[in-house]
Design a protein around this motif. Structure first.
Motif, PDB file in Angstrom:
ATOM      1  N   UNK A 156      -9.655   6.138  -3.554  1.00  0.00           N
ATOM      2  CA  UNK A 156      -8.601   6.767  -4.053  1.00  0.00           C
ATOM      3  C   UNK A 156      -8.329   8.333  -3.859  1.00  0.00           C
ATOM      4  N   UNK A 157      -9.475   8.878  -3.183  1.00  0.00           N
ATOM      5  CA  UNK A 157      -9.237   9.573  -2.460  1.00  0.00           C
ATOM      6  C   UNK A 157      -8.358   9.783  -1.144  1.00  0.00           C
TER       7      UNK A 157
ATOM      8  N   UNK B 211      -0.729   4.460   2.458  1.00  0.00           N
ATOM      9  CA  UNK B 211      -1.243   4.959   1.080  1.00  0.00           C
ATOM     10  C   UNK B 211      -1.217   3.651   0.554  1.00  0.00           C
ATOM     11  N   UNK B 212      -1.406   1.627   1.326  1.00  0.00           N
ATOM     12  CA  UNK B 212      -1.575   0.848   0.617  1.00  0.00           C
ATOM     13  C   UNK B 212      -3.062   0.284   1.472  1.00  0.00           C
ATOM     14  N   UNK B 213      -3.053   0.638   2.524  1.00  0.00           N
ATOM     15  CA  UNK B 213      -3.888   0.489   3.547  1.00  0.00           C
ATOM     16  C   UNK B 213      -5.137   0.011   2.607  1.00  0.00           C
ATOM     17  N   UNK B 214      -6.122   1.023   2.263  1.00  0.00           N
ATOM     18  CA  UNK B 214      -7.119   0.486   1.814  1.00  0.00           C
ATOM     19  C   UNK B 214      -7.279  -0.731   0.498  1.00  0.00           C
TER      20      UNK B 214
ATOM     21  N   UNK C  39     -23.973  -0.331  -9.447  1.00  0.00           N
ATOM     22  CA  UNK C  39     -22.433   0.194 -10.286  1.00  0.00           C
ATOM     23  C   UNK C  39     -22.248   1.433  -9.513  1.00  0.00           C
ATOM     24  N   UNK C  40     -23.114   1.874  -8.900  1.00  0.00           N
ATOM     25  CA  UNK C  40     -22.689   3.370  -8.193  1.00  0.00           C
ATOM     26  C   UNK C  40     -22.198   3.319  -7.252  1.00  0.00           C
ATOM     27  N   UNK C  41     -23.112   3.054  -5.437  1.00  0.00           N
ATOM     28  CA  UNK C  41     -22.126   2.404  -4.987  1.00  0.00           C
ATOM     29  C   UNK C  41     -21.124   1.963  -4.796  1.00  0.00           C
ATOM     30  N   UNK C  42     -20.476   1.365  -6.095  1.00  0.00           N
ATOM     31  CA  UNK C  42     -19.466   0.900  -6.239  1.00  0.00           C
ATOM     32  C   UNK C  42     -18.298   1.868  -6.804  1.00  0.00           C
ATOM     33  N   UNK C  43     -18.607   2.630  -7.531  1.00  0.00           N
ATOM     34  CA  UNK C  43     -17.819   3.661  -7.605  1.00  0.00           C
ATOM     35  C   UNK C  43     -17.660   4.984  -6.742  1.00  0.00           C
ATOM     36  N   UNK C  44     -18.511   5.216  -5.671  1.00  0.00           N
ATOM     37  CA  UNK C  44     -18.302   5.925  -4.974  1.00  0.00           C
ATOM     38  C   UNK C  44     -17.891   5.472  -3.667  1.00  0.00           C
ATOM     39  N   UNK C  45     -17.433   4.245  -3.344  1.00  0.00           N
ATOM     40  CA  UNK C  45     -16.541   3.370  -2.554  1.00  0.00           C
ATOM     41  C   UNK C  45     -14.790   3.198  -3.353  1.00  0.00           C
ATOM     42  N   UNK C  46     -15.105   3.157  -4.914  1.00  0.00           N
ATOM     43  CA  UNK C  46     -13.596   3.674  -5.042  1.00  0.00           C
ATOM     44  C   UNK C  46     -13.008   4.490  -4.803  1.00  0.00           C
ATOM     45  N   UNK C  47     -14.103   5.874  -5.042  1.00  0.00           N
ATOM     46  CA  UNK C  47     -13.393   7.477  -4.993  1.00  0.00           C
ATOM     47  C   UNK C  47     -12.759   7.978  -3.728  1.00  0.00           C
TER      48      UNK C  47
ATOM     49  N   UNK D 221      -6.213   7.541  -0.790  1.00  0.00           N
ATOM     50  CA  UNK D 221      -4.367   6.959  -1.441  1.00  0.00           C
ATOM     51  C   UNK D 221      -3.955   8.338  -1.598  1.00  0.00           C
ATOM     52  N   UNK D 222      -4.184   8.917  -2.596  1.00  0.00           N
ATOM     53  CA  UNK D 222      -4.274  10.327  -2.809  1.00  0.00           C
ATOM     54  C   UNK D 222      -3.943  10.531  -1.759  1.00  0.00           C
ATOM     55  N   UNK D 223      -4.182  11.375  -1.085  1.00  0.00           N
ATOM     56  CA  UNK D 223      -4.218  11.868   0.155  1.00  0.00           C
ATOM     57  C   UNK D 223      -3.358  11.648   1.019  1.00  0.00           C
ATOM     58  N   UNK D 224      -3.354  10.352   1.475  1.00  0.00           N
ATOM     59  CA  UNK D 224      -1.380   9.643   1.886  1.00  0.00           C
ATOM     60  C   UNK D 224      -0.270   9.784   0.935  1.00  0.00           C
ATOM     61  N   UNK D 225      -0.352   9.876   0.003  1.00  0.00           N
ATOM     62  CA  UNK D 225       0.481   9.244  -1.283  1.00  0.00           C
ATOM     63  C   UNK D 225       0.751  11.239  -1.198  1.00  0.00           C
ATOM     64  N   UNK D 226       0.583  11.929  -1.044  1.00  0.00           N
ATOM     65  CA  UNK D 226       0.875  13.392  -0.738  1.00  0.00           C
ATOM     66  C   UNK D 226       1.532  13.140   0.881  1.00  0.00           C
ATOM     67  N   UNK D 227       0.727  13.023   1.294  1.00  0.00           N
ATOM     68  CA  UNK D 227       1.914  13.459   2.780  1.00  0.00           C
ATOM     69  C   UNK D 227       2.856  12.827   2.617  1.00  0.00           C
ATOM     70  N   UNK D 228       2.865  11.135   2.056  1.00  0.00           N
ATOM     71  CA  UNK D 228       4.529  11.005   1.935  1.00  0.00           C
ATOM     72  C   UNK D 228       5.525  11.134   1.099  1.00  0.00           C
TER      73      UNK D 228
END
Length: 431
Positions: free
Chosen positions: A158-159, A303-306, A147-155, A161-168
């Motif tokens: 998300x990070x 933005x949608x790559x991951x 569960x912890x490993x999955x949470x880290x991957x999802x973080x 996606x947020x970075x690329x969305x901000x650039x967009x």
């Protein structure tokens, strides 16, 4: 100090992982082939090269729709799983301290293989280097719960996606400011667009260098390889690789990657994953084509790559596991398992074949084949590796590079020829 105990011969094979690794290794060639055969800019924009007919367009479209970076994603997941599998087996046999020494030495040799592959074998897109460096980091996360490993991957997803969305959105705002105010905003937008646009002169220089001898190609690729292994890794690829490795570690610890869940689980996961992955890719590709692959449309794709990559990776993984656990195609599964057991050898062999096919010191076919023609080359290499891997492992315990890697890791010469002992026989393939 290392313990005097020598690790035993390789751990019991998990046939599902071997088949999955073999299928994915062959799938990676679909994407890598364009990198070998076409100008670099054509990887992001099919209008630049490789699309000369409707059939070529369909070949490009299906590749980006169904494959994209998903195979590399699964390969990263499998490397994360192997980190858990290998360290657990070593710790059980030689203790934690010695196991760490063996693992770090193994990873160091993988890093050296990656540098050789990237520079000497002229493969700027090498992944071995990135897996080795990231493996040093994720070694310390091997005991985390799934569960912890999955949470880290999802973080990480998300990070990114947020970075690329901000650039967009920043780019969209700059476009609006340039349209309404002009001046410095228009100048800045022009500079960004010019940097993004493909330079026909530079493309011709690239083609000219690659179709010359080894030295010209090396001088062209070496600076780019250095850039991607330093700045590119620190700013982007570390997160790209780490996220999928963490996901693979979690899936392995949960028994999902080994095919231990029931058929309904994998069917459900496959349908949901393909619905998301193919749907997102189809919408993105439609937007890219409508806007002629311009800067803003390519930024939106990031933005949608991951999302699309992870979804397609899980979909392909589920499909391959379902086929593995179904009593069909036994010979093909046996051959895929052989390719998977020789993954490092086959990965490097794909590069060796392709550079001699396309570069000037070989047959010089660079930028002369369409995307559809390249699929013929891909299928021929697949057939060769399926047959040769099966034949090699009839008489040898490891692939040639796997054997070298193992000898360097344990600092002793291991037997390569297969022993007649039943313990050394290939694992049973599901019927």
């Amino acid at each position: 100090m290392e313990t005097a105990t020598t690790p035993p011969s390789p751990p019991d094979r998990i046939i599902t992982l071997d088949i999955l690794r073999g299928a994915v290794l062959l799938g990676i060639l679909i994407v890598n082939m364009a990198g070998f055969a076409l100008p670099f800019d054509a990887l992001n924009n099919p209008l630049i090269g490789g699309v000369y007919s409707p059939v070529d367009h369909h070949a490009w479209y299906l590749t980006d729709l169904l494959v994209s970076n998903s195979m590399r994603g699964i390969f990263s997941m499998l490397f994360g799983a192997s980190l858990i599998l290998l360290t657990a087996k070593l710790e059980q046999n030689v203790g934690v301290k010695a196991a760490k020494t063996y693992f770090f030495r193994r990873n160091m040799w993988l890093l050296i293989f990656g540098l050789f592959h990237g520079y000497i074998m002229l493969m700027p897109g090498d992944v071995l280097y990135f897996y080795a460096v990231t493996g040093f980091l994720l070694y310390y996360m091997r005991n985390l719960k799934p569960r912890t490993l999955i949470i880290l991957a999802l973080c990480i997803f998300a990070g990114r996606m947020a970075f690329e969305a901000a650039r967009y959105f920043s780019l969209r705002q700059l476009i609006d400011l340039a349209a309404t105010h002009g001046g410095i905003y228009a100048d800045l937008l022009h500079d960004i667009q010019q940097e993004h646009l493909s330079d026909p002169v530079q493309i011709q220089k690239e083609i000219g260098a690659i179709t010359q001898g080894y030295g010209a190609t090396f001088r062209l690729f070496a600076p780019y390889t250095f850039l991607i292994q330093t700045y590119g890794y620190l700013t982007d690829l570390v997160w790209d690789v780490a996220s999928m490795m963490l996901l693979g570690m979690a899936l392995y610890k949960s028994g999902i990657l080994q095919g231990e869940r029931n058929r309904r689980f994998y069917l459900r996961l496959m349908v949901i994953s393909y619905f998301i992955g193919v749907g997102v890719n189809a919408a993105t590709l439609a937007h890219l084509q409508h806007h002629q692959f311009d800067l803003i449309s390519q930024q939106l794709q990031l933005v949608t790559f991951d999302v699309s990559r992870a979804a397609l990776a899980l979909g392909h993984m589920s499909l391959i596991i379902l086929i593995t656990n179904t009593p069909i195609l036994p010979r093909l599964k046996h051959a895929l398992a052989a390719v998977g057991r020789m993954a490092l050898s086959n990965y490097l062999m794909q590069t060796l074949i392709c550079i001699f096919l396309f570069y000037g010191f070989g047959f010089g076919l660079f930028n002369s084949l369409g995307r559809a023609d390249l699929f013929g080359v891909i299928v021929a290499i697949w057939a060769g590796q399926l047959v040769m891997s099966s034949l090699w492992l009839q008489y040898h315990q490891y692939g040639p590079m796997e054997w070298l890697w193992r000898c360097l890791t344990f600092r002793e010469i291991k037997p390569l020829k297969k022993s007649p002992s039943p313990a050394d026989e290939s694992p049973c393939i599901p019927p």
